[in-house]
Design a protein around this motif. Sequence first.
Motif, mmCIF file in Angstrom:
data_model
loop_
_atom_site.group_PDB
_atom_site.id
_atom_site.type_symbol
_atom_site.label_atom_id
_atom_site.label_comp_id
_atom_site.label_asym_id
_atom_site.label_seq_id
_atom_site.Cartn_x
_atom_site.Cartn_y
_atom_site.Cartn_z
ATOM 1 N N PHE A 1 0.836 -1.213 0.000
ATOM 2 C CA PHE A 1 0.000 0.000 0.000
ATOM 3 C C PHE A 1 0.867 1.259 0.000
ATOM 4 N N ASP A 2 1.901 1.224 0.830
ATOM 5 C CA ASP A 2 2.796 2.384 0.870
ATOM 6 C C ASP A 2 3.467 2.611 -0.482
ATOM 7 N N PHE A 3 3.775 1.521 -1.156
ATOM 8 C CA PHE A 3 4.427 1.625 -2.454
ATOM 9 C C PHE A 3 3.478 2.198 -3.516
ATOM 10 N N LEU A 4 2.206 1.821 -3.471
ATOM 11 C CA LEU A 4 1.264 2.188 -4.524
ATOM 12 C C LEU A 4 0.570 3.534 -4.284
ATOM 13 N N LEU A 5 0.503 3.967 -3.034
ATOM 14 C CA LEU A 5 -0.312 5.144 -2.724
ATOM 15 C C LEU A 5 0.130 6.399 -3.482
ATOM 16 N N PRO A 6 1.428 6.742 -3.512
ATOM 17 C CA PRO A 6 1.790 7.948 -4.281
ATOM 18 C C PRO A 6 1.426 7.845 -5.760
ATOM 19 N N HIS A 7 1.603 6.686 -6.306
ATOM 20 C CA HIS A 7 1.253 6.505 -7.711
ATOM 21 C C HIS A 7 -0.259 6.602 -7.923
ATOM 22 N N PHE A 8 -1.014 6.078 -6.984
ATOM 23 C CA PHE A 8 -2.472 6.118 -7.110
ATOM 24 C C PHE A 8 -2.992 7.544 -7.069
ATOM 25 N N HIS A 9 -2.373 8.367 -6.282
ATOM 26 C CA HIS A 9 -2.829 9.755 -6.144
ATOM 27 C C HIS A 9 -2.642 10.561 -7.433
ATOM 28 N N ARG A 10 -1.870 10.034 -8.360
ATOM 29 C CA ARG A 10 -1.733 10.723 -9.644
ATOM 30 C C ARG A 10 -3.013 10.629 -10.466
ATOM 31 N N PHE A 11 -3.855 9.650 -10.159
ATOM 32 C CA PHE A 11 -5.058 9.420 -10.959
ATOM 33 C C PHE A 11 -6.342 9.514 -10.133
ATOM 34 N N TYR A 12 -6.196 9.911 -8.878
ATOM 35 C CA TYR A 12 -7.373 10.014 -8.012
ATOM 36 C C TYR A 12 -7.314 11.345 -7.281
ATOM 37 N N ARG A 13 -8.401 12.119 -7.450
ATOM 38 C CA ARG A 13 -8.490 13.413 -6.782
ATOM 39 C C ARG A 13 -9.679 13.346 -5.835
ATOM 40 N N GLU A 14 -9.350 13.330 -4.570
ATOM 41 C CA GLU A 14 -10.394 13.101 -3.573
ATOM 42 C C GLU A 14 -11.371 14.256 -3.493
ATOM 43 N N ASP A 15 -10.885 15.492 -3.667
ATOM 44 C CA ASP A 15 -11.743 16.659 -3.478
ATOM 45 C C ASP A 15 -12.379 17.154 -4.775
ATOM 46 N N ALA A 16 -12.056 16.578 -5.878
ATOM 47 C CA ALA A 16 -12.595 17.052 -7.155
ATOM 48 C C ALA A 16 -13.981 16.466 -7.389
ATOM 49 N N ASP A 17 -14.715 17.133 -8.282
ATOM 50 C CA ASP A 17 -16.032 16.617 -8.643
ATOM 51 C C ASP A 17 -15.907 15.292 -9.378
ATOM 52 N N ILE A 18 -14.939 15.225 -10.280
ATOM 53 C CA ILE A 18 -14.667 13.976 -10.996
ATOM 54 C C ILE A 18 -13.392 13.399 -10.385
ATOM 55 N N GLN A 19 -13.546 12.404 -9.552
ATOM 56 C CA GLN A 19 -12.423 11.922 -8.754
ATOM 57 C C GLN A 19 -11.400 11.139 -9.571
ATOM 58 N N LEU A 20 -11.833 10.476 -10.614
ATOM 59 C CA LEU A 20 -10.936 9.645 -11.409
ATOM 60 C C LEU A 20 -10.412 10.437 -12.595
ATOM 61 N N ALA A 21 -9.107 10.607 -12.654
ATOM 62 C CA ALA A 21 -8.480 11.326 -13.766
ATOM 63 C C ALA A 21 -8.161 10.331 -14.878
ATOM 64 N N ILE A 22 -9.202 9.837 -15.521
ATOM 65 C CA ILE A 22 -9.011 8.833 -16.566
ATOM 66 C C ILE A 22 -8.307 9.435 -17.769
ATOM 67 N N SER A 23 -8.453 10.743 -17.934
ATOM 68 C CA SER A 23 -7.771 11.369 -19.068
ATOM 69 C C SER A 23 -6.258 11.213 -18.967
ATOM 70 N N CYS A 24 -5.748 11.084 -17.748
ATOM 71 C CA CYS A 24 -4.308 10.881 -17.578
ATOM 72 C C CYS A 24 -3.873 9.457 -17.926
ATOM 73 N N CYS A 25 -4.840 8.566 -18.067
ATOM 74 C CA CYS A 25 -4.524 7.161 -18.371
ATOM 75 C C CYS A 25 -4.366 6.911 -19.861
ATOM 76 N N VAL A 26 -4.757 7.878 -20.670
ATOM 77 C CA VAL A 26 -4.736 7.700 -22.125
ATOM 78 C C VAL A 26 -3.942 8.840 -22.731
ATOM 79 N N LYS A 27 -3.175 8.512 -23.732
ATOM 80 C CA LYS A 27 -2.434 9.563 -24.431
ATOM 81 C C LYS A 27 -2.406 9.235 -25.923
ATOM 82 N N SER A 28 -2.211 10.295 -26.685
ATOM 83 C CA SER A 28 -2.079 10.138 -28.131
ATOM 84 C C SER A 28 -0.681 10.573 -28.532
#
Length: 1402
Positions: free
Chosen positions: A625-652
């Motif tokens: 958990f300690d290893f994954l948590l910083p990485h997870f926070h790159r794609f999860y915003r707890e206080d945002a309306d849209i918590q999952l930053a799926i746009s960061c998971c895809v690139k062109s």
Amino acid sequence: MTAAATTREQPNLSNPPPPPLTDVDIVRLAQQHPQTFSPLPPFLLSPTSHQSLISFLHSRSSSASPSLPVAEYTSSLISLVSLDPTHPSLSTLLFSFLLSYINLFNSHKIPHDRNSLNTIQLFAIHLENIPNQNLISITDSIISGLSQVVDPDDTQLLNLLPKCLELIRNSTEIEGSGDYVNSVIDDVFTSGWSKILLVKMVSIIREFSFLDKGRRREFLEKVFGGMKVVELQDLPSLVYQLLVLASKGFSKREVIEGIVMFFGSKMGSKTSSIVRQVEGTVLLHLNFAVKQDPSLGQEVIGLVRSDFRAFNHFTVAVLLSVARVRRFCESSMGILKTALITAYRDFKFAKGCKWLPDDLKEEYLQSVKIVEKAVLRAVSESNHGREHIVPSIVQFGFVLLESVEEGNCKELFKSDGLMGAEELGIQMLKTLFEVHEMARNEIIEQCKFRILSSKSEQSLPIVRLLGYLVQSYTYPMLDHVTRLKELLDYFTFMHHKIATSIVAALLPLINFCRDLQDYTILVVRKAMFRQEDTVRLAATTAIIDLILAEKQSKRDGPFSFQESSSQASCSQQAEIPCGMGSSLFQELSGLLQRCLYQQAKVKEILYRGLVKLVLVDPSSAGAVFDFLLPHFHRFYREDADIQLAISCCVKSENGRVCVVEPLDCLLSCVSWIILLQPHGKTDHPSDSSWTCFGFCLSQEYEAGRTLSFESFSSALLKIRKFLRNGKLEGILSQTQDAGSKRLEEEKGSCYSLVLLGIFEVVLNTVATKLEKATDVQKLDLEKELIELIDLHDSLENETFKSRQGNGSRRGSQRTTACDILDNSSSGHQKLSRERTPFLATSDSQNHSQSSSSKTSVRCSKMISFVLNASLFQIKSFCLVGKDDPMKALIFGDIKSLGFPLLKLVCLLKSGPKYETHQKKKEDRGKKDAEDRKEHIHLALTCLKELIRICLWSPEQEGLIEDLLSVSTLENVSRNVVDAGWDDESELPTSSDDQHTRSIELFIRKIIKPLFSEFLALSYFREVEVLCDIAMMIGNKLPYERRNFLGAWAVRLCKSSDVANSKVAKNVVMIAICLSSPNDLVVAQDMAAEVLKVMGSVRSSSKLEMSETYPVINHSSNTAIASSILQLLESVFIDMDWVTMKLKTYSAVAQKGISLDQNGELAPGLALEETLYSRAEAVVKVLSSFVVMNLKDPQAEHLLRLAVRFYKLLARMSKLRIAPKGCKQLLPSLKFQELVETICKHLTAPLYNFVELMQKNQQESTKSRGIINKIKRENRCIPELIFQIEDYEKYLIQLSKVSKVNLLRHAKRSTSRDFRILDPRYVRGEDASNDEPKHNNSTAAQNESCEESEDGEGNGSEKVLSPESGSALAGEEYNSDSEDGDALPNGKRAKMSRVVQDSDDEA
């Protein structure tokens, strides 16, 4: 005495007799003669002195020590006689003296020692001086003493026998000398040979140069028959003498065969160490003999090649020994491999052939077992005086490993107690590694070399061997760490599967050698910086394997990987580290962090590996958990309306869209780790805590670790709540830059795929909580589950429409392979098991036509989701390795899915039955009926795939028994069909095997009732699935048990008028394929009925439906006809194999290879009769098709089958013709019946069929595609005519040599000179020229046969097969039809050749 008689016949002498000499005087004269050169004394030349001279021999033989005196006197007298050997008196004296010496020798008055041997050798020099008539007496005296031979010195007189017989045979003075010599040889060969006499005969037989081939064979049979009484220590010298004989041209093949079969069969039961040492010495003699005379090596190889039944443990050892000779290395290995692979292939064919007798199948099974035992015995005995074959064993073991096998073949071999080529090679090398220390370096070196130089498919078995060696002989393998490091140096250059497999194979050794572990880490660290994606994938997998291996060893103890009882030496024990230091997970955390910035596939491997890590060591969850948590926070915003930053998971990039972060895999990893924690806590003591230098970090850090667990748990709860709200538009519309419309659509599709995976992760979490929830909590969880499935279904439909509308291929999108472990399969097994009762309850509400339409729609979606997920999970089951920790977690007991699936089918089919053919029905009812029908089809498909897994995986047995427990099928209505469906009275007697009884009960109580009900409801897709299940199960039943299923299908064909062509085809195939061994009888009846429905080429009348088999009707006849023709293709494959085996049996019989006298050829004769019966049944099936009004595709298919069939018939006929020098046997009655059936029912109608095809072709000149059809026929029809004439050519040859007219029923036809015309030229042709002329008179038939026989008389032309592309060599014949001029030049040239073979070929 003869000398006395001669004296009496002399006239009165005018001179006084010469002074007598004593024996002492004779010895002195012989000693003084080289110095004095005085003439012979008159006493020796006088015939009256013979008696006195012989009496001296008798007196000396009577002394106390006669050996030296007799030898001295005899040699002296012979030396004096040799001074004037042509003197008549001396030649007579020499004969009398030798005869007396032989009599004294046989009466043992003369000692049998070295002196006597020298004397006899001296006599042999002067045998030519004895009158030829007197040699007969000497020969008789020698033969009379054969029965007294008990000691090697007793055989000294036999040294005289070859020269005596040679002089007699060449003498012109003796009348009938040849007959006498033959009678002497007969007396010698028929007399009883002691073991001493046998050895002596072998040593002198090569001097009998006049022996013919028959006599030599008789001698060898006598020798090898008596070798069993020879002392063991005398066998090597005896074999050496035989090899010397063979090298001199004395029946090489028979000598080699006798030696091999004696030590392989007659000595095979003796396994003492002395016998093994003797065999080792014999192998050395063989090896030396082959080096001196390479033709002996050719005979060894030719023996095994000509008949693989000569294969035994000694044959294997001989071939391995011969392989040590450079020029025979490749051929010996090839023969060994061919023999082994042929045995496996024959067994596979025999087991899968439905019409072979059981005794033949058992024979092939026993042959494979004999071959395997022979190889293993040769390897296990390699340390008894035969160490010279060890390098050959190593080479052969790797040859077997590189013989890639199919997966189903391995399961087939294991089911019958066989090992297979790969397992046999591994066992050979493992045994060699254990027994011979000198072979270990070579085995490891060969492993390294072949892994690096072979293809990936061939390298995998060698890697498995390396893994077995490491696991079974860990301590001895520590001596080879240096070579293993050299292998690891090529990590980045190997195929990624091979690279990861090597690291996995070395893990047990890494546990004992810290140096190897450090080197492996260094190698994979370098690999992580390579540009190639596959190298980084392999490196990531290797890192995970290293971490898991360390955790496994700490959990199970330091000796968890070692299975062998081998002990380490003192030096080895000193090198083994006592501790491994800190955890590898912490040491490699920096390298793992790098993996989080690699491509998506690397991250997927990492996430799966972290779940495996927690499975092996649950206390590692906090560190993960300690290893994954910083990485997870790159794609999860707890206080945002849209918590999952799926746009960061895809690139062109460069105009291509790809997934860079598999967020669904990350959430799946976190979700599983949380679910694996007992009571949702991570407060277990961990050996993977961040310890350093003997102390732990502060309590604040431990609190931070607990915070990471709570952070993940809270995040998953919020994601569940967010997804349940259904506000997905914001997620799907997350775009950061304006691009082309196509890229935006591709991005939206990628967003949807990631989001679908996240939905499935959440669904898995909810389903798991539902399993443990209380009754009050279940209601809320069920409601949430239905809502999530509804959202998932809506998103999936929109994604499908979007991708379908886009219409472009998604090149770089993440494939669904990863979903097997993380997304779609995650929790589906638990999900479907928990939801089945709930879904059945909802379906019952549908049956009662509940007013809650919303609930009905949601339940339908839920069922659909569960079934699709279950199907994906079942198909993914075989893709996960047996030892993968994730398999038990995700799939669990896969066969437990069978019960709810079958129960769901029962509940769905028992709902309200909407008659779909009525027009006035509510839309809601139609929709429900269609959904229910689709769900039944999905459930049955899942069940079919599950049954397939359980039938091929022995560890998954028990599914059929579980399915039988579905009680709802006990009251299945059977009123939809007549009583013919219930065949309980015709069930076979109960089987002794419980599993077989369960299968039969499952078919009778479940498959058949479901089949009848679905067929009555016109659920044709569902019936197709049931047919697949029935066929799949039936093929796994023993042949004697599957007939009841075929009989049921036959009755079904007689009672059902199925209009659906696919269902009709499947039912017919069950009826034919499962009616063993009468499958072609059923096919013949079916083909006859298809003819009635489809119509004949000569008649326009046809039926709408068969009266016998209503399943054959106007809608299904084409599909059934095609299926029967396809069935014949598989029949031809079996017949081709049987023909090849008959060729082997025929070669053995013709070459006279007599392996034993137990009737080995009887199976060949039985196989021949079976083949003829099968071919006759094929003719009867084809006879209906050649008069059938077939459509163009079926007609062309029929022609191709006819070409193959006549090619088989030609080979079968050729085998009946004995080669030169062999006795010609009469064709069997079965063969004559086959030829008659072919002539009457196939060949003549086939000519008419070809004629009609061309006529129809000419009349359809305006049809599209006619030119392509002409091109196809230009290839097919000439080939057919060629094969027919080739077949009839061999029949003519067989008729000539056997004096049996096999073509008495054949009709002469000129249609072989048919016309293949382009439609453009048809119009200008005269109609009269298009009609082929037939001469059907009996006289014409006889004339044709005679002319053909005369044409074959020279037999000098050679024939090349048409497939070779070479021109046929032969004479042109004059066609009886002038239409041949219209043929294209190439085709006419091919057809206008007389096909002939030389007598040698025949």
